[in-house]
Design a protein around this motif. Sequence first.
Motif, PDB file in Angstrom:
ATOM      1  N   THR B  13       0.701  -1.048   0.017  1.00 38.75           N
ATOM      2  CA  THR B  13      -0.021   0.065  -0.156  1.00 38.75           C
ATOM      3  C   THR B  13       0.876   1.301   0.074  1.00 38.75           C
ATOM      4  OG1 THR B  13      -1.718  -1.236   1.322  1.00 38.75           O
ATOM      5  CG2 THR B  13      -2.030   1.307   1.330  1.00 38.75           C
ATOM      6  N   HIS B  14       1.899   1.241   0.788  1.00 34.20           N
ATOM      7  CA  HIS B  14       2.957   2.323   0.815  1.00 34.20           C
ATOM      8  C   HIS B  14       3.417   2.639  -0.690  1.00 34.20           C
ATOM      9  CE1 HIS B  14       3.470   1.585   5.374  1.00 34.20           C
ATOM     10  NE2 HIS B  14       2.674   2.717   5.199  1.00 34.20           N
ATOM     11  N   LEU B 150      11.218   7.646 -12.977  1.00 31.70           N
ATOM     12  CA  LEU B 150      10.724   8.690 -12.035  1.00 31.70           C
ATOM     13  C   LEU B 150      10.575   8.592 -10.642  1.00 31.70           C
ATOM     14  CD1 LEU B 150       8.947  11.298 -13.090  1.00 31.70           C
ATOM     15  CD2 LEU B 150       6.879   9.687 -13.019  1.00 31.70           C
ATOM     16  N   ALA B 151      10.363   7.264 -10.064  1.00 34.52           N
ATOM     17  CA  ALA B 151      10.180   7.109  -8.705  1.00 34.52           C
ATOM     18  C   ALA B 151      10.756   5.711  -8.282  1.00 34.52           C
ATOM     19  CB  ALA B 151       8.832   7.612  -8.195  1.00 34.52           C
ATOM     20  N   GLU B 152      11.254   5.409  -7.256  1.00 35.54           N
ATOM     21  CA  GLU B 152      11.574   3.989  -6.651  1.00 35.54           C
ATOM     22  C   GLU B 152      10.822   3.932  -5.313  1.00 35.54           C
ATOM     23  OE1 GLU B 152      13.714   1.853  -7.769  1.00 35.54           O
ATOM     24  OE2 GLU B 152      14.796   2.468  -9.183  1.00 35.54           O
ATOM     25  N   ALA B 153      10.387   2.777  -5.217  1.00 36.48           N
ATOM     26  CA  ALA B 153       9.687   2.281  -3.953  1.00 36.48           C
ATOM     27  C   ALA B 153      10.049   0.972  -3.578  1.00 36.48           C
ATOM     28  CB  ALA B 153       8.211   2.624  -4.103  1.00 36.48           C
ATOM     29  N   PRO B 154       9.796   0.553  -2.361  1.00 42.22           N
ATOM     30  CA  PRO B 154      10.251  -0.917  -2.118  1.00 42.22           C
ATOM     31  C   PRO B 154       9.957  -2.151  -2.861  1.00 42.22           C
ATOM     32  CG  PRO B 154       9.942   0.488  -0.217  1.00 42.22           C
ATOM     33  CD  PRO B 154       9.374   1.086  -1.270  1.00 42.22           C
ATOM     34  N   HIS B 155       8.828  -1.871  -3.501  1.00 44.71           N
ATOM     35  CA  HIS B 155       8.032  -2.795  -4.187  1.00 44.71           C
ATOM     36  C   HIS B 155       8.010  -2.701  -5.893  1.00 44.71           C
ATOM     37  CE1 HIS B 155       6.695  -3.332  -0.136  1.00 44.71           C
ATOM     38  NE2 HIS B 155       6.952  -4.644  -0.379  1.00 44.71           N
TER      39      HIS B 155
END
Lengths: 160, 164
Positions: B13-14, B150-155
């Motif tokens: 969700t994050h 553009l963006a990195e997130a954990p998943h």
Amino acid sequence: VQRRREIASAPKRSAAEVWQTIRRLFGDTLDRSSSVERADVDAALDPLDGVARMLISAGHLEGHPLVLVTGELWLEITTVSGGSALSLQENLNPVPGGAGASDWTLYVPQVEPMDKLVRTTVKGHDHLSADEPTALVQEAAKASGGVDLDAVARWAREAA
Amino acid sequence: MSTATATTTYTYTHTATYLSDVIMGTIADVLALLGITPDGATRWDQDQSAIAAWIEERSLEMVVLECRRPDGKVRPIFEFPVIYKATGEGEFENSRAAMARAHAKITSVPSGTTYRLFCTYRSGYTPQPGWSPGTRASTDGLRSTSFGTLAEAPHASASARYLR
């Protein structure tokens, strides 16, 4: 009195949730004044519902605050995103100084490339301004030898 | 001697909230740059919510912004592909500053240009309010420029491409 509040944005909150949090904080703060009606604050902020989401999602409020000026209160709101948003210690309580409000203006930052959209959105709306609040405060200080922030708020609306 | 450690657990969700926020924010900047009137808050919320839901269920392949000119031509087009990771490691990072520098490469559009958002999928997806099946415009003949990550997130991560 200058105050600052930081609001956690993504990944903790969506842009819509951030804007609702900011609206609530403004409303709770101004609601302490006997001269300001909560419903009037809510209605005055409605025109920003679209552009505020855009400014928040694009990260523009991280470096360029929304500034609420009323009475002796100068309140700056910025957002925090990323991992820092999840560990941010927020203070969402009403901001001290709102009780003395009789008039108020919310300054919305003109950040490129949304500057024109911001100006168009606030135009003609009481309590909203796209002007730079610092310049107005300096102008007021020169004119009176002191800073009458209520006067600043009135001038901003007349100029909008 | 005692020690203490703090561990932050990032959820899908994050990741979904973060990436959908960065993608929508980038779209907002592009629309503002091109002078295209954005939809209202209700539509914004539907779009962000749908994109987040599809990232969270890992069905979203990419978000597409099509600019439709008054003469019927569709260009430029912006694509935001999402790549999913096998593990949930890493932090939340974005390249908004690099994207802002890339704005100089985006050509203007005529007054009256409108826009549409499309999503493509890598697997079955859950229908979301305000979204229905549609057909993308052809990208034949358009020149593609990558704007990078553009963006990195954990998943997962999202990148941006510009077709003109």
